[in-house]
Structure formats: C-alpha cells, structure tokens
Design an enzyme around this catalytic site. Structure first.
Site, PDB file in Angstrom:
ATOM      1  N   ARG A   1     -54.346 -50.742 -69.834  1.00  0.00           N
ATOM      2  CA  ARG A   1     -52.975 -51.796 -69.384  1.00  0.00           C
ATOM      3  C   ARG A   1     -51.982 -50.915 -68.599  1.00  0.00           C
ATOM      4  O   ARG A   1     -50.937 -51.323 -68.854  1.00  0.00           O
ATOM      5  CB  ARG A   1     -52.739 -52.790 -70.246  1.00  0.00           C
ATOM      6  CG  ARG A   1     -53.742 -53.859 -71.032  1.00  0.00           C
ATOM      7  CD  ARG A   1     -54.378 -54.798 -69.818  1.00  0.00           C
ATOM      8  NE  ARG A   1     -55.288 -55.811 -70.410  1.00  0.00           N
ATOM      9  CZ  ARG A   1     -56.363 -55.629 -70.605  1.00  0.00           C
ATOM     10  NH1 ARG A   1     -57.138 -54.687 -70.261  1.00  0.00           N
ATOM     11  NH2 ARG A   1     -57.126 -56.733 -70.927  1.00  0.00           N
TER      12      ARG A   1
ATOM     13  N   GLU B   1     -47.707 -57.616 -72.799  1.00  0.00           N
ATOM     14  CA  GLU B   1     -48.488 -56.947 -71.746  1.00  0.00           C
ATOM     15  C   GLU B   1     -47.937 -57.994 -70.383  1.00  0.00           C
ATOM     16  O   GLU B   1     -47.953 -57.248 -69.363  1.00  0.00           O
ATOM     17  CB  GLU B   1     -50.028 -57.801 -71.581  1.00  0.00           C
ATOM     18  CG  GLU B   1     -50.641 -57.489 -70.403  1.00  0.00           C
ATOM     19  CD  GLU B   1     -52.338 -58.105 -70.705  1.00  0.00           C
ATOM     20  OE1 GLU B   1     -52.866 -57.673 -71.659  1.00  0.00           O
ATOM     21  OE2 GLU B   1     -52.653 -58.927 -69.777  1.00  0.00           O
TER      22      GLU B   1
ATOM     23  N   SER C   1     -53.420 -62.994 -72.415  1.00  0.00           N
ATOM     24  CA  SER C   1     -52.986 -62.070 -73.544  1.00  0.00           C
ATOM     25  C   SER C   1     -51.374 -61.980 -73.160  1.00  0.00           C
ATOM     26  O   SER C   1     -51.143 -61.197 -72.483  1.00  0.00           O
ATOM     27  CB  SER C   1     -53.662 -60.849 -73.831  1.00  0.00           C
ATOM     28  OG  SER C   1     -55.035 -60.886 -74.167  1.00  0.00           O
TER      29      SER C   1
HETATM   30  P1  FAD Z   1     -48.452 -60.856 -60.874  1.00  0.00           P
HETATM   31  O1  FAD Z   1     -48.389 -61.583 -62.195  1.00  0.00           O
HETATM   32  O2  FAD Z   1     -48.042 -61.824 -59.919  1.00  0.00           O
HETATM   33  O3  FAD Z   1     -47.878 -59.776 -61.200  1.00  0.00           O
HETATM   34  C1  FAD Z   1     -48.086 -58.537 -62.172  1.00  0.00           C
HETATM   35  C2  FAD Z   1     -47.385 -57.399 -62.051  1.00  0.00           C
HETATM   36  O4  FAD Z   1     -47.749 -56.953 -60.747  1.00  0.00           O
HETATM   37  C3  FAD Z   1     -45.830 -57.533 -61.563  1.00  0.00           C
HETATM   38  O5  FAD Z   1     -45.193 -56.483 -61.960  1.00  0.00           O
HETATM   39  C4  FAD Z   1     -45.607 -57.600 -59.842  1.00  0.00           C
HETATM   40  O6  FAD Z   1     -44.419 -57.152 -59.757  1.00  0.00           O
HETATM   41  C5  FAD Z   1     -46.897 -56.599 -59.781  1.00  0.00           C
HETATM   42  N1  FAD Z   1     -47.765 -56.796 -58.530  1.00  0.00           N
HETATM   43  C6  FAD Z   1     -48.410 -57.905 -58.052  1.00  0.00           C
HETATM   44  N2  FAD Z   1     -48.724 -57.858 -56.751  1.00  0.00           N
HETATM   45  C7  FAD Z   1     -48.433 -56.378 -56.423  1.00  0.00           C
HETATM   46  C8  FAD Z   1     -48.542 -55.506 -55.046  1.00  0.00           C
HETATM   47  N3  FAD Z   1     -49.367 -56.052 -54.247  1.00  0.00           N
HETATM   48  N4  FAD Z   1     -47.844 -54.462 -55.201  1.00  0.00           N
HETATM   49  C9  FAD Z   1     -47.130 -54.048 -56.262  1.00  0.00           C
HETATM   50  N5  FAD Z   1     -47.081 -54.626 -57.364  1.00  0.00           N
HETATM   51  C10 FAD Z   1     -47.509 -55.843 -57.451  1.00  0.00           C
HETATM   52  N6  FAD Z   1     -55.635 -59.253 -67.149  1.00  0.00           N
HETATM   53  C11 FAD Z   1     -56.603 -58.571 -67.660  1.00  0.00           C
HETATM   54  O7  FAD Z   1     -56.498 -57.030 -67.523  1.00  0.00           O
HETATM   55  N7  FAD Z   1     -57.767 -58.649 -68.151  1.00  0.00           N
HETATM   56  C12 FAD Z   1     -58.092 -60.118 -68.651  1.00  0.00           C
HETATM   57  O8  FAD Z   1     -59.101 -60.237 -69.076  1.00  0.00           O
HETATM   58  C13 FAD Z   1     -57.082 -61.003 -68.017  1.00  0.00           C
HETATM   59  N8  FAD Z   1     -57.265 -62.520 -68.356  1.00  0.00           N
HETATM   60  C14 FAD Z   1     -56.349 -63.336 -67.958  1.00  0.00           C
HETATM   61  C15 FAD Z   1     -56.579 -64.615 -68.338  1.00  0.00           C
HETATM   62  C16 FAD Z   1     -55.716 -65.417 -68.000  1.00  0.00           C
HETATM   63  C17 FAD Z   1     -56.112 -66.938 -68.336  1.00  0.00           C
HETATM   64  C18 FAD Z   1     -54.471 -65.276 -67.317  1.00  0.00           C
HETATM   65  C19 FAD Z   1     -53.586 -66.412 -67.039  1.00  0.00           C
HETATM   66  C20 FAD Z   1     -54.172 -63.986 -67.037  1.00  0.00           C
HETATM   67  C21 FAD Z   1     -55.239 -62.842 -67.333  1.00  0.00           C
HETATM   68  N9  FAD Z   1     -54.919 -61.387 -67.154  1.00  0.00           N
HETATM   69  C22 FAD Z   1     -55.812 -60.539 -67.397  1.00  0.00           C
HETATM   70  C23 FAD Z   1     -53.632 -61.074 -66.636  1.00  0.00           C
HETATM   71  C24 FAD Z   1     -53.621 -61.168 -65.220  1.00  0.00           C
HETATM   72  O9  FAD Z   1     -54.564 -61.896 -64.390  1.00  0.00           O
HETATM   73  C25 FAD Z   1     -53.607 -59.917 -64.539  1.00  0.00           C
HETATM   74  O10 FAD Z   1     -52.740 -58.925 -64.801  1.00  0.00           O
HETATM   75  C26 FAD Z   1     -53.776 -59.842 -62.909  1.00  0.00           C
HETATM   76  O11 FAD Z   1     -53.909 -58.446 -62.350  1.00  0.00           O
HETATM   77  C27 FAD Z   1     -52.221 -60.214 -62.500  1.00  0.00           C
HETATM   78  O12 FAD Z   1     -52.427 -60.585 -61.015  1.00  0.00           O
HETATM   79  P2  FAD Z   1     -51.324 -61.470 -60.232  1.00  0.00           P
HETATM   80  O13 FAD Z   1     -51.581 -61.356 -58.746  1.00  0.00           O
HETATM   81  O14 FAD Z   1     -51.065 -62.659 -61.137  1.00  0.00           O
HETATM   82  O15 FAD Z   1     -49.918 -60.398 -60.464  1.00  0.00           O
HETATM   83  N1  EPU Z   2     -58.646 -62.744 -82.926  1.00  0.00           N
HETATM   84  C1  EPU Z   2     -58.304 -63.442 -83.999  1.00  0.00           C
HETATM   85  N2  EPU Z   2     -57.440 -64.639 -83.950  1.00  0.00           N
HETATM   86  C2  EPU Z   2     -57.642 -65.298 -82.502  1.00  0.00           C
HETATM   87  C3  EPU Z   2     -57.952 -64.430 -81.437  1.00  0.00           C
HETATM   88  C4  EPU Z   2     -58.413 -63.377 -81.719  1.00  0.00           C
HETATM   89  O1  EPU Z   2     -58.415 -63.143 -85.277  1.00  0.00           O
HETATM   90  O2  EPU Z   2     -57.018 -66.292 -82.373  1.00  0.00           O
HETATM   91  C5  EPU Z   2     -59.320 -61.457 -83.363  1.00  0.00           C
HETATM   92  C6  EPU Z   2     -60.918 -61.625 -83.661  1.00  0.00           C
HETATM   93  O3  EPU Z   2     -61.291 -60.741 -84.393  1.00  0.00           O
HETATM   94  C7  EPU Z   2     -61.671 -61.427 -82.215  1.00  0.00           C
HETATM   95  C8  EPU Z   2     -60.626 -60.400 -81.537  1.00  0.00           C
HETATM   96  O4  EPU Z   2     -59.163 -60.808 -82.081  1.00  0.00           O
HETATM   97  O5  EPU Z   2     -62.770 -60.610 -82.406  1.00  0.00           O
HETATM   98  C9  EPU Z   2     -60.519 -59.848 -80.214  1.00  0.00           C
HETATM   99  O6  EPU Z   2     -60.442 -61.201 -79.494  1.00  0.00           O
HETATM  100  P1  EPU Z   2     -61.229 -61.264 -77.810  1.00  0.00           P
HETATM  101  O7  EPU Z   2     -62.490 -60.944 -77.891  1.00  0.00           O
HETATM  102  O8  EPU Z   2     -60.519 -62.750 -77.589  1.00  0.00           O
HETATM  103  O9  EPU Z   2     -60.309 -60.197 -77.138  1.00  0.00           O
HETATM  104  P2  EPU Z   2     -58.753 -59.735 -77.253  1.00  0.00           P
HETATM  105  O10 EPU Z   2     -58.556 -58.489 -77.668  1.00  0.00           O
HETATM  106  O11 EPU Z   2     -57.795 -60.824 -77.737  1.00  0.00           O
HETATM  107  C10 EPU Z   2     -58.878 -58.476 -74.908  1.00  0.00           C
HETATM  108  C11 EPU Z   2     -57.987 -58.361 -73.606  1.00  0.00           C
HETATM  109  C12 EPU Z   2     -58.424 -59.781 -72.803  1.00  0.00           C
HETATM  110  C13 EPU Z   2     -60.008 -59.699 -72.513  1.00  0.00           C
HETATM  111  C14 EPU Z   2     -60.600 -59.647 -73.800  1.00  0.00           C
HETATM  112  C15 EPU Z   2     -62.016 -59.296 -73.173  1.00  0.00           C
HETATM  113  C16 EPU Z   2     -55.992 -57.223 -74.234  1.00  0.00           C
HETATM  114  C17 EPU Z   2     -54.548 -57.544 -74.523  1.00  0.00           C
HETATM  115  N3  EPU Z   2     -56.476 -58.492 -73.972  1.00  0.00           N
HETATM  116  O12 EPU Z   2     -58.683 -59.566 -75.672  1.00  0.00           O
HETATM  117  O13 EPU Z   2     -57.598 -59.627 -71.523  1.00  0.00           O
HETATM  118  O14 EPU Z   2     -60.140 -60.439 -71.520  1.00  0.00           O
HETATM  119  O15 EPU Z   2     -60.382 -58.568 -74.533  1.00  0.00           O
HETATM  120  O16 EPU Z   2     -62.370 -58.097 -73.039  1.00  0.00           O
HETATM  121  O17 EPU Z   2     -56.388 -56.270 -74.403  1.00  0.00           O
HETATM  122  C18 EPU Z   2     -55.419 -60.314 -70.797  1.00  0.00           C
HETATM  123  O18 EPU Z   2     -55.246 -59.008 -70.695  1.00  0.00           O
HETATM  124  O19 EPU Z   2     -54.671 -61.132 -70.386  1.00  0.00           O
HETATM  125  C19 EPU Z   2     -56.720 -60.516 -71.165  1.00  0.00           C
HETATM  126  C20 EPU Z   2     -57.077 -61.893 -71.498  1.00  0.00           C
END
Ligand code: FAD
Ligand code: EPU
Length: 336
Positions: free
Chosen positions: A164, A332, A237
């Site tokens: 991240r 994050e 997250s």
């Molecule tokens: P924004 O939220 O608009 O911006 C994020 C950051 O990037 C800010 O600092 C912004 O200034 C900068 N930025 C944006 N665009 C640019 C650009 N073109 N140039 C320079 N800087 C820029 N993230 C994961 O890694 N894994 C996941 O599994 C994951 N699951 C998610 C699930 C949900 C339901 C949600 C809501 C979010 C999740 N995220 C996850 C977080 C998010 O989707 C990512 O971080 C995504 O890349 C953010 O994109 P955005 O365009 O919305 O960026």
């Molecule tokens: N868990 C709990 N309680 C909860 C939720 C999770 O105990 O309410 C524990 C369980 O043990 C579970 C573990 O956490 O097995 C991991 O949970 P999960 O598989 O949902 O993954 P996560 O670690 O919470 C990470 C990333 C996600 C990504 C998933 C799948 C981070 C901060 N988050 O979540 O990314 O989608 O793994 O790879 O690394 C994001 O960055 O926004 C994001 C959603």
C-alpha cells in the site's frame, strides 16, 4: 480545460461526506495539465488530485485547487509472443480497464477486479487484493511533475512499490499520474491460493479456470464481503494491516489466543479487522459514522456522517487497539 468554483465534492467521494472545492479543474489531456502550469494563479493554493474518491476522507472543504484527471484512452502498445503491453489514461475506471484486458484474452490483473477507483490512482498505493499487487504487472507510469514542471516516466523499479505504498504517495500533489502501462500475458500464471478464491471456483464447479473466471470469482467474493459504496458510504479498508516483527507477533500470539497471523512483507501481518473486532467495534455506530457490521476494517457513513465524525471514530479505534494490543493502526485512507 474545464474550471469550476465551489464544487460539491460529496458525489465525488465514496464515503459521500460533505465538502466543497474552492476551485475544480477537469483535465482531459496531459497537454491541459501543462496549460494549467502556465496559470500560476490557479496553482497558488493547496492542490489535491482526485480520482474516484474511493480512498479519501474529506474532513473539511478543500481551500485550493482540486484536479480531476479525466484522461480516457486504452491502447495495445506492443505484442511479443504471449506478452502484450497495454496502457490507459488516468481517468479510466480501474475495473472497466481490467475487464477490457480480460476481453482481449490477457491475464494478470484478474485478482484485482472490482477494486473501485481510477487507473491513475492505482499506482499510488500499489493496489492489491487476493495475492496480487499492481506492481506484479505494471510496466511504467507516466506523470507530470507539477513542481519541476516536466513530464516523466517511472519504470516499475523506480516506483518504490511496497505494501500500500509508492513514491507517488510520499509527496501528495507533486506527481500527477497521466498514463499507466502493464505487461500482461495470453497464458498467465493464475494466483489461486490466497483467501477464498479456490473455494469460490470449486463451488462454481470450475477446476481449471480462465483469467476471466478468476476475475468473476474475486468479484463475487468482494460483493459478498464488502459494502457497495453506492449503497453505504465507505472507502474499503480504513486501516492498513499492521506488519510486526516476528518476536512481537509471537508474544501477541501467546497472549491472545486465536489471533490470525501471516508471514508477509518481511514480517508478520496481523489482520486489522480481527484486532478491531476483538476490541468490540464491529457494527458500532456513533450517529451516522460506523464500523461495518460485516467487516470491522471498513468504516461507513450510514447517511449523514461528516468526515470529521468518521475521523473521530477512527481515532477512538486506533486508541483502543493500541491500548489492548500495543499495535498502532495506520490509516490506509488519506484523510484531508
Ligand atoms: P482517490 O481516492 O481519488 O485518491 C487516492 C489517492 O490517490 C489520493 O492521495 C489522490 O490525491 C491520489 N491520486 C488519485 N488520482 C491520481 C493521479 N492521477 N495522479 C496522482 N495522484 C492521484 N484498495 C486496494 O488496494 N485493494 C482493495 O481490495 C480495495 N478495495 C476497496 C473496496 C472498496 C469498497 C473501496 C471503496 C475501496 C477499496 N480500495 C482498495 C481502495 C481504493 O479503491 C483504491 O485505493 C483506489 O486505487 C483509489 O482510486 P481512486 O481513483 O478512487 O483514488
Ligand atoms: N477479520 C476479522 N473480523 C472482521 C474482518 C476480518 O476477524 O470483521 C479477520 C479474519 O481473520 C479474516 C482476516 O481478518 O480472515 C482477513 O480479512 P479479509 O480476507 O477480509 O482481508 P483484509 O485483510 O481485511 C485485505 C486488504 C483488502 C483486500 C483483501 C483481499 C488491506 C488493508 N486490506 O483485507 O483491500 O481486498 O485483503 O486481498 O490490506 C482495501 O485496501 O481497501 C481493501 C479492501
């Protein structure tokens, strides 16, 4: 270039919290960004680059300029046998881009399906899910260095990617990402061993999946586990999973039965969701700011929460996890 004043940012962030931009510019091309640099009055105040707003929490109005890169294009750059290089503009929707690559028969990005946001933001925190990170397939990132006023290209090794994290994240507002390229494969090695992916495929009766089937399985898991931001405001997250040294992990494990731990990133990863749930926060609600009932790592806006209220809840969670486990959670989500 399209310039607006007093823009409502609530529809432009997935928490759906209220905020306004003093000035907002929609950029349609890298050339427009260079035009902007020739207008120093516009660039004088604080600058925020905004993608899909899915990893941001607004706690106040933005007093300066918000730049919205709306650069749309997708291109196949090169084919060398099975390996194909593709690129896209910063404004492209990430999931739509992933689906486009899969439609071309190219694998690599399938485990990253359905992550919200834009292509331009994906390198910022080196998005990751289900055992794959952006850095595993990224070739280069093109950006405009707004401070030095020049275009630049960062190859993968120059991006400083970590869990991240990247060089782009460390100086927010300096590097405007305009274009991103990936090296993908017609015969990808699929990553099926993380989380529930294999179980999901087995339940669908799929023994030898295609990349597209992996993307569908990942998307199904995500739809089940994570709240849909169009239904309930959230940014995925809220905190990163802490990675602690092995000795500290062993101590924590001895003191707290059942704590899940995973070797990762040169240390031991402890799921922040588990720590937060163990402190009793899951499903907690303070007005409209809350902790998702289905996943303790996801903070939510039940309707009319402000960013300040969600940030206050986040601080309480950090304090209680620190007190109970001696582990400091780090957001994050970027809080602005
Ligand atoms: P924004 O939220 O608009 O911006 C994020 C950051 O990037 C800010 O600092 C912004 O200034 C900068 N930025 C944006 N665009 C640019 C650009 N073109 N140039 C320079 N800087 C820029 N993230 C994961 O890694 N894994 C996941 O599994 C994951 N699951 C998610 C699930 C949900 C339901 C949600 C809501 C979010 C999740 N995220 C996850 C977080 C998010 O989707 C990512 O971080 C995504 O890349 C953010 O994109 P955005 O365009 O919305 O960026
Ligand atoms: N868990 C709990 N309680 C909860 C939720 C999770 O105990 O309410 C524990 C369980 O043990 C579970 C573990 O956490 O097995 C991991 O949970 P999960 O598989 O949902 O993954 P996560 O670690 O919470 C990470 C990333 C996600 C990504 C998933 C799948 C981070 C901060 N988050 O979540 O990314 O989608 O793994 O790879 O690394 C994001 O960055 O926004 C994001 C959603």
């Amino acid at each position: 270039m399209h310039i607006e004043h007093g823009t409502d940012l609530a529809p432009l962030n997935t928490f759906g919290v209220p905020a306004r931009a003093d000035t907002l510019v929609r950029l349609r091309s890298p050339g427009e960004a260079h035009d902007l640099l020739r207008r120093p009055a516009l660039m004088a105040g604080p600058l925020l680059i905004l993608g899909g707003g899915s990893n941001l929490l607004f706690t106040a109005d933005w007093p300066g300029l918000v730049l919205l890169p709306q650069i749309f294009d997708r291109e196949i750059l090169e084919t060398q046998g099975e390996v194909v290089t593709v690129a896209g503009g910063a404004g492209e929707n990430w999931d739509a881009f992933v689906r486009w690559t899969l439609g071309l028969g190219l694998g690599g990005l399938e485990n990253l399906a359905l992550i919200p946001g834009t292509l331009g933001a994906a390198p910022i925190q080196n998005i990751g899910a289900y055992g794959v990170e952006l850095r595993d397939h990224l070739l280069w990132v093109e950006a405009i260095d707004l401070r030095e006023q020049r275009s630049c290209r960062f190859y993968n090794a120059d991006c400083g990617f970590a869990y991240r994290d990247s060089v782009f994240k460390r100086e927010p507002g300096r590097l405007l990402i305009t274009r991103v390229a990936f090296r993908l494969s017609r015969r990808p090695e699929l990553e099926l061993d993380y989380g529930e992916v294999r179980d999901e495929l087995a339940a669908a009766g799929i023994a030898s999946p295609t990349a597209l089937q992996v993307a569908d399985a990942v998307s199904a898991i995500r739809r089940r586990k994570l709240p849909d931001p169009t239904q309930i405001g959230n940014a995925g997250s809220f905190f990163r999973n802490p990675v602690v040294p092995a000795a500290q992990a062993a101590r924590l494990s001895a003191e707290h039965a059942g704590m899940p731990q995973f070797a990762a990133y040169g240390g031991v990863k402890i799921p922040a969701g588990w720590l937060i749930e163990a402190c009793g926060w899951k499903g907690h609600r303070a007005g409209d700011a809350g902790v998702h009932i289905g996943h303790a790592l996801v903070l939510v806006n039940h309707g009319n929460a402000t960013g300040g209220q969600i940030a206050a809840l986040a601080r309480q969670i950090v304090a209680s996890v620190s007190e109970r486990f001696g582990v400091t959670l780090e957001p994050e989500v970027r809080i602005v």
